[in-house]
Design a protein around this motif. Structure first.
Motif, PDB file in Angstrom:
ATOM      1  N   THR A   1      44.428   4.508  55.581  1.00 47.28           N
ATOM      2  CA  THR A   1      43.448   4.408  54.498  1.00 47.28           C
ATOM      3  C   THR A   1      43.871   5.288  53.334  1.00 47.28           C
ATOM      4  OG1 THR A   1      41.697   4.037  56.107  1.00 47.28           O
ATOM      5  CG2 THR A   1      41.010   4.790  53.927  1.00 47.28           C
ATOM      6  N   THR A   2      44.338   6.473  53.669  1.00 50.05           N
ATOM      7  CA  THR A   2      44.660   7.451  52.630  1.00 50.05           C
ATOM      8  C   THR A   2      46.137   7.807  52.675  1.00 50.05           C
ATOM      9  OG1 THR A   2      42.489   8.376  53.148  1.00 50.05           O
ATOM     10  CG2 THR A   2      43.869   9.633  51.635  1.00 50.05           C
ATOM     11  N   THR A   3      46.802   7.620  51.560  1.00 49.57           N
ATOM     12  CA  THR A   3      48.173   8.106  51.438  1.00 49.57           C
ATOM     13  C   THR A   3      48.204   9.095  50.271  1.00 49.57           C
ATOM     14  OG1 THR A   3      48.812   6.336  49.943  1.00 49.57           O
ATOM     15  CG2 THR A   3      49.108   5.922  52.305  1.00 49.57           C
ATOM     16  N   VAL A   4      49.366   9.700  50.056  1.00 52.55           N
ATOM     17  CA  VAL A   4      49.417  10.761  49.041  1.00 52.55           C
ATOM     18  C   VAL A   4      49.005  10.257  47.663  1.00 52.55           C
ATOM     19  CG1 VAL A   4      50.971  12.337  47.817  1.00 52.55           C
ATOM     20  CG2 VAL A   4      50.994  12.240  50.306  1.00 52.55           C
ATOM     21  N   LYS A   5      49.286   9.000  47.377  1.00 54.42           N
ATOM     22  CA  LYS A   5      48.921   8.487  46.045  1.00 54.42           C
ATOM     23  C   LYS A   5      47.392   8.392  45.856  1.00 54.42           C
ATOM     24  CE  LYS A   5      49.117   3.527  47.010  1.00 54.42           C
ATOM     25  NZ  LYS A   5      47.963   3.782  47.904  1.00 54.42           N
ATOM     26  N   ASP A   6      46.645   8.454  46.958  1.00 54.98           N
ATOM     27  CA  ASP A   6      45.184   8.434  46.856  1.00 54.98           C
ATOM     28  C   ASP A   6      44.599   9.836  46.668  1.00 54.98           C
ATOM     29  OD1 ASP A   6      45.080   5.628  47.497  1.00 54.98           O
ATOM     30  OD2 ASP A   6      45.559   6.206  49.558  1.00 54.98           O
ATOM     31  N   LEU A   7      45.455  10.851  46.722  1.00 60.09           N
ATOM     32  CA  LEU A   7      44.943  12.223  46.653  1.00 60.09           C
ATOM     33  C   LEU A   7      44.862  12.701  45.210  1.00 60.09           C
ATOM     34  CD1 LEU A   7      46.936  13.914  49.576  1.00 60.09           C
ATOM     35  CD2 LEU A   7      44.684  12.830  49.656  1.00 60.09           C
ATOM     36  N   ASN A   8      44.138  13.778  45.038  1.00 59.44           N
ATOM     37  CA  ASN A   8      44.040  14.477  43.755  1.00 59.44           C
ATOM     38  C   ASN A   8      45.438  14.942  43.352  1.00 59.44           C
ATOM     39  OD1 ASN A   8      43.716  16.483  41.794  1.00 59.44           O
ATOM     40  ND2 ASN A   8      41.796  17.234  42.682  1.00 59.44           N
ATOM     41  N   HIS A   9      45.946  14.331  42.298  1.00 60.75           N
ATOM     42  CA  HIS A   9      47.311  14.578  41.858  1.00 60.75           C
ATOM     43  C   HIS A   9      47.571  16.064  41.603  1.00 60.75           C
ATOM     44  CE1 HIS A   9      51.097  13.781  39.834  1.00 60.75           C
ATOM     45  NE2 HIS A   9      50.682  14.514  38.819  1.00 60.75           N
ATOM     46  N   ASN A  10      46.590  16.727  40.994  1.00 62.49           N
ATOM     47  CA  ASN A  10      46.774  18.155  40.675  1.00 62.49           C
ATOM     48  C   ASN A  10      46.961  18.987  41.945  1.00 62.49           C
ATOM     49  OD1 ASN A  10      46.449  17.722  37.904  1.00 62.49           O
ATOM     50  ND2 ASN A  10      44.214  17.863  38.054  1.00 62.49           N
ATOM     51  N   TRP A  11      46.214  18.633  42.978  1.00 65.36           N
ATOM     52  CA  TRP A  11      46.327  19.398  44.226  1.00 65.36           C
ATOM     53  C   TRP A  11      47.647  19.103  44.929  1.00 65.36           C
ATOM     54  CZ3 TRP A  11      42.469  22.201  47.475  1.00 65.36           C
ATOM     55  CH2 TRP A  11      41.514  22.819  46.669  1.00 65.36           C
ATOM     56  N   VAL A  12      48.110  17.879  44.803  1.00 64.83           N
ATOM     57  CA  VAL A  12      49.398  17.539  45.417  1.00 64.83           C
ATOM     58  C   VAL A  12      50.528  18.307  44.721  1.00 64.83           C
ATOM     59  CG1 VAL A  12      51.049  15.668  45.795  1.00 64.83           C
ATOM     60  CG2 VAL A  12      48.605  15.275  46.184  1.00 64.83           C
ATOM     61  N   GLU A  13      50.403  18.438  43.405  1.00 61.26           N
ATOM     62  CA  GLU A  13      51.437  19.131  42.627  1.00 61.26           C
ATOM     63  C   GLU A  13      51.500  20.632  42.920  1.00 61.26           C
ATOM     64  OE1 GLU A  13      53.776  18.008  40.159  1.00 61.26           O
ATOM     65  OE2 GLU A  13      53.272  16.274  41.406  1.00 61.26           O
ATOM     66  N   ALA A  14      50.368  21.225  43.271  1.00 63.32           N
ATOM     67  CA  ALA A  14      50.301  22.690  43.394  1.00 63.32           C
ATOM     68  C   ALA A  14      51.228  23.201  44.497  1.00 63.32           C
ATOM     69  CB  ALA A  14      48.861  23.116  43.676  1.00 63.32           C
TER      70      ALA A  14
ATOM     71  N   LEU B   1      40.670  17.754  47.598  1.00 63.15           N
ATOM     72  CA  LEU B   1      41.962  17.109  47.834  1.00 63.15           C
ATOM     73  C   LEU B   1      41.847  15.585  47.743  1.00 63.15           C
ATOM     74  CD1 LEU B   1      44.922  17.592  48.551  1.00 63.15           C
ATOM     75  CD2 LEU B   1      44.270  17.598  50.963  1.00 63.15           C
ATOM     76  N   LEU B   2      40.744  15.020  48.250  1.00 65.99           N
ATOM     77  CA  LEU B   2      40.639  13.562  48.340  1.00 65.99           C
ATOM     78  C   LEU B   2      40.130  12.898  47.060  1.00 65.99           C
ATOM     79  CD1 LEU B   2      39.250  12.918  51.948  1.00 65.99           C
ATOM     80  CD2 LEU B   2      41.529  12.381  51.099  1.00 65.99           C
ATOM     81  N   LEU B   3      39.326  13.599  46.292  1.00 67.08           N
ATOM     82  CA  LEU B   3      38.709  12.944  45.128  1.00 67.08           C
ATOM     83  C   LEU B   3      39.622  13.112  43.927  1.00 67.08           C
ATOM     84  CD1 LEU B   3      35.040  14.052  45.788  1.00 67.08           C
ATOM     85  CD2 LEU B   3      36.073  11.791  46.193  1.00 67.08           C
ATOM     86  N   LYS B   4      40.143  11.984  43.421  1.00 66.34           N
ATOM     87  CA  LYS B   4      41.199  12.134  42.434  1.00 66.34           C
ATOM     88  C   LYS B   4      40.748  11.942  40.991  1.00 66.34           C
ATOM     89  CE  LYS B   4      43.130   7.498  42.921  1.00 66.34           C
ATOM     90  NZ  LYS B   4      41.789   7.043  43.378  1.00 66.34           N
ATOM     91  N   ASP B   5      39.634  11.274  40.768  1.00 60.65           N
ATOM     92  CA  ASP B   5      39.167  11.122  39.390  1.00 60.65           C
ATOM     93  C   ASP B   5      37.695  10.703  39.368  1.00 60.65           C
ATOM     94  OD1 ASP B   5      38.991   8.296  39.754  1.00 60.65           O
ATOM     95  OD2 ASP B   5      41.135   8.151  39.367  1.00 60.65           O
ATOM     96  N   ASN B   6      37.167  10.482  38.165  1.00 61.78           N
ATOM     97  CA  ASN B   6      35.735  10.222  38.040  1.00 61.78           C
ATOM     98  C   ASN B   6      35.337   8.782  38.371  1.00 61.78           C
ATOM     99  OD1 ASN B   6      36.583   8.851  35.815  1.00 61.78           O
ATOM    100  ND2 ASN B   6      35.600  10.199  34.303  1.00 61.78           N
ATOM    101  N   LYS B   7      36.301   8.002  38.884  1.00 59.56           N
ATOM    102  CA  LYS B   7      35.958   6.671  39.387  1.00 59.56           C
ATOM    103  C   LYS B   7      35.799   6.690  40.909  1.00 59.56           C
ATOM    104  CE  LYS B   7      35.948   4.628  35.465  1.00 59.56           C
ATOM    105  NZ  LYS B   7      34.586   4.392  34.954  1.00 59.56           N
ATOM    106  N   ASP B   8      36.173   7.807  41.529  1.00 61.88           N
ATOM    107  CA  ASP B   8      36.034   7.919  42.981  1.00 61.88           C
ATOM    108  C   ASP B   8      34.593   8.288  43.334  1.00 61.88           C
ATOM    109  OD1 ASP B   8      38.590   7.238  43.608  1.00 61.88           O
ATOM    110  OD2 ASP B   8      39.276   9.269  44.079  1.00 61.88           O
ATOM    111  N   GLY B   9      34.086   7.677  44.379  1.00 59.59           N
ATOM    112  CA  GLY B   9      32.705   7.926  44.767  1.00 59.59           C
ATOM    113  C   GLY B   9      32.575   8.368  46.214  1.00 59.59           C
ATOM    114  N   VAL B  10      31.503   9.101  46.473  1.00 59.02           N
ATOM    115  CA  VAL B  10      31.210   9.560  47.833  1.00 59.02           C
ATOM    116  C   VAL B  10      29.840   9.028  48.233  1.00 59.02           C
ATOM    117  CG1 VAL B  10      30.926  11.552  49.345  1.00 59.02           C
ATOM    118  CG2 VAL B  10      32.513  11.677  47.405  1.00 59.02           C
ATOM    119  N   MET B  11      29.795   8.315  49.349  1.00 63.42           N
ATOM    120  CA  MET B  11      28.520   7.804  49.844  1.00 63.42           C
ATOM    121  C   MET B  11      27.817   8.934  50.588  1.00 63.42           C
ATOM    122  SD  MET B  11      29.556   3.917  51.002  1.00 63.42           S
ATOM    123  CE  MET B  11      27.833   3.396  50.872  1.00 63.42           C
ATOM    124  N   ILE B  12      26.672   9.349  50.052  1.00 59.92           N
ATOM    125  CA  ILE B  12      25.931  10.425  50.710  1.00 59.92           C
ATOM    126  C   ILE B  12      24.554   9.930  51.125  1.00 59.92           C
ATOM    127  CG2 ILE B  12      27.106  12.415  49.676  1.00 59.92           C
ATOM    128  CD1 ILE B  12      24.946  12.525  47.536  1.00 59.92           C
TER     129      ILE B  12
END
Lengths: 481, 481
Positions: free
Chosen positions: A7-20, B155-166
């Motif tokens: 479901t989740t690969t590196v391209k789905d992650l927060n780019h800034n956190w991957v870069e750090a 780490l998982l949320l990459k931009d403001n189009k990503d959503g979390v079902m709460i």
């Protein structure tokens, strides 16, 4: 082969956190951990075990915790041991128990125990010799200095046009968190030949360059004593940095976690707060301190504080406190250790000569040994051919410059690796010494360094390791001449 | 008047962080703290002191820590007390000391002590009765569950189009951190009348709605047992949520911090991990646990862990571990408490009957009392006119629905405040009881609730406070009829 679709690969992650990147626990230490495992399973290396000089972790090498402090904490966790402790420990434990209400098992205020913040306010006033005493609402306890710095970066950096002026070389927490926040690094180079000095002209030049690139400098990071560089700023340097920040309307982050670790006669710790009070300029300064360094060396307990040392906007003040609430509270033991760190047992408190003497003797012996090791490492590195090291005036590290032969640099580039990374990996593989490549701290282009701690104990063992280093370096480099 | 120009004002701050709200320590508790101060300085209120029902902080009300655990920790901090401890405490302390190398004063691995992660792996396997035992590299220790959840959101949320079902109502950490990350909340409403059930149709509907709004649902948050709602999911509910997440390729965050707090005969804790292993679907599930709740109740020590319960992409796995390194390591005492929480003293370990009996007795008495209080609060609330409360099957809270008279709602709106906020402020001002408005947890539009803990001790005091509440509510509401 793994053909499952994740479901989740590196391209789905927060780019800034991957870069750090966080070099202190990066590739070289990771390789060291692997080698340690291999040694355990019987693989042969030219050494018995690895020596972790990558991280400022004093108790790994046998630095003893201050026993008074530990005894108080033990009694706070388990009151049944109180009867076996000295009267002085009992009195102090009772003092904290009276104040913290429901004990260490309950959440505290998000900003931390008021009794500890009171102790810190007194300490800061005493240390700086100022008429003003900090307001305890300007002191917020944290799980180590890193947590405070991270909080403030997250709150202050609003978009990818905001920049942070960081000294080069810097402590990699800064580059890592700036990257996570999606903001920009604005390097200002410390001048190695002048003992890693911070020059006003360099600050100005980098500021202008950033502005021209459309970046807004928001924060100036000052690390004093320096990590990894070990210099201690004199008053004039601090005055210049504060004046610069005031003129340019930049916030100062004063990383003062090594304030107790100053080893040379002609230097002393001067806080940014003290100088700012004297100058009476309009400037905003946050100071960060920790229980992990100094004489205390309690890295594992995770304690520290941030101080808002100057008058800031009330609504910003509110936002800082509000942001702290989301993480509930810093850990109780780290909080109390921060209080203990700045509250030695005294006559006034009612403590016996024996308690006071033992406490002072423990502190003194840690300090004197660190001082000796700082001088020893400086000397040894400078006696190594092709290595030079500025005096270790403070902190816990050497950051020597290494002259790498052209052939070695070519050899590294063919492997698509930074030359100093290859150097540190070779050193690790052949001697078991784990040091951090200078590129992890950033360095002046075309220069190469590494960071090593001065923490090995006993001193003879440090000396032996330095000899191993010297011999390895000289032999290894000669192969590339 | 302050005419000084501040360098930093709220408009210079990270907008997402300014927006974030954390109700558990929000307006009502802040007002309570002010009242407490006023009482100290002599101001008269119709009560002697405030009663903090806003936060799940068991030891504030006198819940005792488990003494075996505390004794082990005290000995780890101060080995000189070891000789005064029981043999069983000594053995356990030595077990940890042998494993953690340089003691609690040194940084540990960023993921935490291997000895504790081993204990957790054994615990998880034992709890779930599965053939599979977690790999310790899939368990990462944290400073409380909140720290792990925050890390994974970042780490998982990459931009403001990503959503979390709460779930609505939800624990405000979720809404706060999603806002800080600049991502989107996708609410799914729990059905109060069905004991706060999670309905597949609702998940589907909200998922589709989010997609239509251009939002990508990335994470499904499941809180079991529920906070603030107190329901315990049956197996079928968990199966449906996992199937949904698998189909839609959404990651599950299973907040399982209340797994020990289940009070009703017909329900038991079933972990998302266990069900996922049975279903054998392609799904990614992270589970979070804490030392702050359950029987342990050690909020102040800040400990917890996250478990990667399913197979994830190797590079993502690496990024999680790398991101942990930036904060160095979780605090040592919290780590050890996580190990203690899941490792009771046993015969096999060599412990005496006395030690085992005392340990079991302490645990049992905490549990039985919580169970009694859950039933008591449920009953009392349902006997209050205009108040209804679903059974508190688990966790530590009641989340009753309150019928507010139209006049009261108008009265609140005239003050530009949420009606439930006004209700909670009135309750505070007139009785000293601090509860959190339902709007802080989010609630179905047009309904009103509050959250209160069931933690007051002794039980008679809880009963007395419930009587005060009942009388106040009925009297106060009647004024607005």
């Amino acid at each position: 082969m793994d053909i499952e679709q994740h479901t989740t690969t590196v391209k789905d992650l927060n780019h800034n956190w991957v870069e750090a990147q966080y070099a202190v626990r990066g590739l070289v230490p990771a390789t060291a951990a692997k080698i340690q495992e291999e040694i355990k399973s019987g693989k042969q290396y030219p050494f018995d075990s690895i020596t972790e000089l990558n991280i400022g972790n004093p108790q790994t090498f046998g630095q003893k915790p201050i026993s008074f402090n530990r005894s108080v904490l033990a009694a706070m966790l388990d009151p049944s041991v109180l009867q076996h402790q000295s009267e002085d420990v009992q009195r102090r434990a009772k003092h904290y128990c009276d104040k913290i209400g429901f004990g260490v098992g309950a959440y505290s205020q998000s900003a931390g125990y008021p009794v500890v913040r009171e102790a810190l306010a007194n300490f800061i006033q005493r240390r700086d010799g100022t008429a003003e005493r900090p307001n305890i609402n300007d002191i917020l306890l944290t799980d180590g200095a890193s947590a405070g710095i991270t909080l403030m970066f997250n709150l202050l950096l609003k978009d990818n046009k905001d920049g942070v002026m960081i000294p080069i070389p810097q402590y990699p927490l800064y580059s890592a968190v700036i990257t996570q926040c999606g903001a920009q690094q604005i390097p200002y180079y410390l001048v190695e030949e002048k003992g890693w000095s911070a020059e006003q002209s360099e600050l100005e030049a980098q500021y202008e360059k950033a502005k021209q690139n459309g970046i807004t400098p928001r924060i100036l990071v000052c690390i004093n004593p320096g990590n990894p560089t070990g210099q201690v700023f004199d008053k004039q340097s601090i005055v210049e940095m504060i004046q610069f920040a005031s003129q340019k309307k930049i916030v100062i982050f004063a990383d003062e976690v090594y304030q107790e670790n100053i080893y040379v006669e002609n230097k002393q710790f001067i806080s940014f707060r003290k100088v700012a009070l004297e100058l009476n300029l309009n400037v905003e300064i946050y100071s960060f301190h920790s229980i992990s360094k100094g004489i205390t060396g309690e890295c594992g307990l995770r304690g520290g504080y941030m101080e808002i040392t100057t008058k800031i906007d009330q609504d910003v003040h509110f936002q800082i406190h509000k942001s702290k609430t989301v993480m509930l509270c810093p850990n109780a033991i780290g909080q109390l250790m921060a209080g203990l760190m700045v509250t030695p047992p005294t006559k006034e408190e009612g403590c016996s000569d024996l308690t006071i003497q033992q406490y002072n003797e423990e502190c003194r012996s840690i300090f004197v040994s660190l001082q000796k090791r700082a001088a020893m490492v400086t000397q040894f590195l400078n006696e190594t051919k092709g290595v030079s090291c500025q005096p270790i005036e403070g902190a816990m590290y050497a950051f020597p410059k290494i002259e790498l032969p052209e052939k070695f640099i070519q050899f590294a580039k063919e492997q698509n690796k930074e030359p100093d990374v290859v150097y540190c990996l070779d050193l690790l593989n052949e001697t078991g010494l784990v040091v951090v490549p200078g590129s992890g701290f950033l360095q002046y282009p075309g220069t190469y360094h590494f960071r090593m701690t001065i923490l090995i104990l006993p001193e003879e063992r440090l000396l032996a390791k330095m000899k191993i280093f010297k011999e390895w370096h000289e032999t290894h480099m000669s192969k590339f001449q």
